[in-house]
Scaffold this active site. Structure first.
Site, PDB file in Angstrom:
ATOM      1  N   ASN A   6       0.891  -1.175   0.000  1.00 56.96           N
ATOM      2  CA  ASN A   6       0.000   0.000   0.000  1.00 56.96           C
ATOM      3  C   ASN A   6       0.923   1.217   0.000  1.00 56.96           C
ATOM      4  O   ASN A   6       1.479   1.583   1.031  1.00 56.96           O
ATOM      5  CB  ASN A   6      -0.881  -0.041   1.235  1.00 56.96           C
ATOM      6  CG  ASN A   6      -2.066   0.893   1.188  1.00 56.96           C
ATOM      7  OD1 ASN A   6      -2.698   1.121   2.213  1.00 56.96           O
ATOM      8  ND2 ASN A   6      -2.406   1.434   0.043  1.00 56.96           N
ATOM      9  N   ASN A  10      -6.258  10.384  -1.410  1.00 59.89           N
ATOM     10  CA  ASN A  10      -6.245   9.233  -2.309  1.00 59.89           C
ATOM     11  C   ASN A  10      -5.769   9.640  -3.698  1.00 59.89           C
ATOM     12  O   ASN A  10      -5.631  10.825  -4.009  1.00 59.89           O
ATOM     13  CB  ASN A  10      -7.648   8.622  -2.395  1.00 59.89           C
ATOM     14  CG  ASN A  10      -8.117   8.077  -1.063  1.00 59.89           C
ATOM     15  OD1 ASN A  10      -7.375   7.382  -0.369  1.00 59.89           O
ATOM     16  ND2 ASN A  10      -9.343   8.393  -0.683  1.00 59.89           N
ATOM     17  N   ASN A  44     -12.987   5.281   9.614  1.00 59.85           N
ATOM     18  CA  ASN A  44     -13.452   5.425   8.237  1.00 59.85           C
ATOM     19  C   ASN A  44     -14.367   4.242   7.933  1.00 59.85           C
ATOM     20  O   ASN A  44     -14.360   3.235   8.635  1.00 59.85           O
ATOM     21  CB  ASN A  44     -12.273   5.527   7.250  1.00 59.85           C
ATOM     22  CG  ASN A  44     -11.348   4.331   7.310  1.00 59.85           C
ATOM     23  OD1 ASN A  44     -11.516   3.427   8.120  1.00 59.85           O
ATOM     24  ND2 ASN A  44     -10.340   4.316   6.464  1.00 59.85           N
ATOM     25  N   GLU A  85     -10.435  -0.209  -2.297  1.00 65.21           N
ATOM     26  CA  GLU A  85     -10.384   0.974  -1.447  1.00 65.21           C
ATOM     27  C   GLU A  85     -11.136   2.147  -2.069  1.00 65.21           C
ATOM     28  O   GLU A  85     -11.015   2.404  -3.272  1.00 65.21           O
ATOM     29  CB  GLU A  85      -8.936   1.391  -1.183  1.00 65.21           C
ATOM     30  CG  GLU A  85      -8.239   0.536  -0.143  1.00 65.21           C
ATOM     31  CD  GLU A  85      -7.059   1.248   0.489  1.00 65.21           C
ATOM     32  OE1 GLU A  85      -7.273   2.348   1.055  1.00 65.21           O
ATOM     33  OE2 GLU A  85      -5.940   0.723   0.420  1.00 65.21           O
ATOM     34  N   CYS A 131      -4.719  -2.846   3.044  1.00 68.99           N
ATOM     35  CA  CYS A 131      -5.433  -1.751   3.704  1.00 68.99           C
ATOM     36  C   CYS A 131      -5.428  -2.048   5.195  1.00 68.99           C
ATOM     37  O   CYS A 131      -6.026  -3.035   5.647  1.00 68.99           O
ATOM     38  CB  CYS A 131      -6.854  -1.649   3.169  1.00 68.99           C
ATOM     39  SG  CYS A 131      -7.871  -0.402   4.001  1.00 68.99           S
TER      40      CYS A 131
END
Length: 264
Positions: free
Chosen positions: A12, A60, A145, A196, A205
C-alpha cells in the site's frame, strides 16, 4: 520542485511530504498517476500538530481526502523517526479520525515495524443491500473510516473489481465505503482482498484489516483479545481486537525511494 519519499506498507504505497502545500488534492491526483506521475495509492502530508506529536493528511489517488490509513500511519512513524524529526519511539499522530498512538520498533537505528492503536472498531449488524437487483450481505464496520465486509468461501472467486466499485458508491454509504472480501482460513487467520474508496484495488489496507478482524470477531469466527493474522495481497498484518472493541495493528513500514517532482 517538491521533495517526496515513496514508502509502502505491504504494498500500500504513498508519497510522503513534510509540510503542506496550497493544493494537496491537485498534487495527489497528478503525482499518484502510475503512468504520468510517480505512481502511488495517494499522498500523505506530515506537519507539526498542536494536539499531538505530528499531524497527517491523507489524499487518495483521485484527490479525495481520507480520514485514516493504517498502512500509511505506520510509514509516518518511520518517516519522522528515520529522518530525525523525533527520537521518541512512542508517538501520537493527529488524524481526521482522532489521535492515534504508535509504538515504533527500531532495528539498527531505523524503524522496521510499527504497532498502532487503531481506536475502536464498531461493527454493526449485517445488512442486505440490493446491487443490480440482487441481494448482497455486508457487515458495516467503522474504524474511523467506513468499511463494508463481505465473507466469501473462496477469495480467489471474490468479485473484487465488479462488486467492489458498485458497493463503494452504493446509496447506503453516502460518503463512499472501503470494501473488504474476507475468507476465514482458521480461528486466527483471515485472507482479505480490498477495493479501497478512491483508490480501487490496493495491495493492502490497514484499517480494512482491522475491520475484517472486528467483523470476524463479531461473527464468532475469531477470538477476542488474541492476535489474528490477516493475509493481504502485499503481506500479513497482526490484528488484535480487544474486549472493549479497541484494536491494535502491527506491521512493517518500508522506504522505497526519495524523489522530486515539478509543481504544477
Amino acid at each position: 520542485m517538491i521533495q517526496f519519499t515513496k514508502m509502502q506498507g505491504l504494498g500500500n504505497d504513498y508519497l510522503y511530504v513534510y509540510g503542506e502545500p496550497e493544493h494537496p488534492a491537485e498534487l495527489s491526483r497528478k503525482l499518484s498517476d502510475r503512468h504520468f506521475g510517480a505512481g502511488s495509492d495517494g499522498m500523505i502530508w506530515i506537519s507539526p500538530s498542536a494536539v499531538a506529536d505530528f499531524r497527517m493528511r491523507i489524499f487518495n489517488a483521485d484527490g479525495s481526502e481520507a480520514r485514516m490509513c493504517g498502512n500509511g500511519i505506520r510509514c509516518v512513524g518511520k518517516y519522522v523517526y528515520d529522518k530525525g524529526y523525533t527520537r521518541k519511539t512512542r508517538l501520537e499522530i493527529e488524524t481526521l479520525s482522532g489521535i492515534r498512538t504508535l509504538e515504533l520498533h527500531v532495528a539498527d537505528g531505523q524503524v522496521d515495524a510499527v504497532t498502532v492503536d487503531m481506536g475502536t472498531a464498531a461493527a454493526e449488524p449485517e445488512r442486505q443491500l440490493l446491487v443490480d437487483g440482487e441481494p448482497v450481505t455486508v457487515l458495516p464496520v467503522s474504524v474511523g473510516n467506513p468499511h463494508a465486509v463481505l465473507f466469501v468461501a473462496d477469495i480467489g472467486e471474490a468479485p473484487l473489481t465488479t462488486l467492489g466499485p458498485k458497493l463503494e458508491r452504493h446509496e447506503f454509504f453516502p460518503d463512499g465505503v472501503n470494501v473488504e472480501f474476507v475468507q476465514v482460513l482458521g480461528p486466527r487467520q483471515l485472507r482479505m482482498r480490498v477495493w479501497e474508496r478512491g483508490s480501487g484495488v490496493t495491495m493492502a489496507c490497514g484499517t480494512g484489516a482491522c475491520a475484517a478482524a472486528a467483523a470476524a470477531v463479531s461473527r464468532g469466527f475469531c477470538p477476542t483479545g488474541e492476535p489474528v493474522a490477516v493475509v493481504l495481497d502485499g503481506g500479513t498484518l497482526e490484528i488484535r481486537v480487544n474486549p472493549d472493541r479497541t484494536v491494535t495493528m502491527t506491521g512493517p513500514a518500508v522506504t522505497v525511494y526519495e524523489g522530486q517532482a515539478a509543481l504544477p
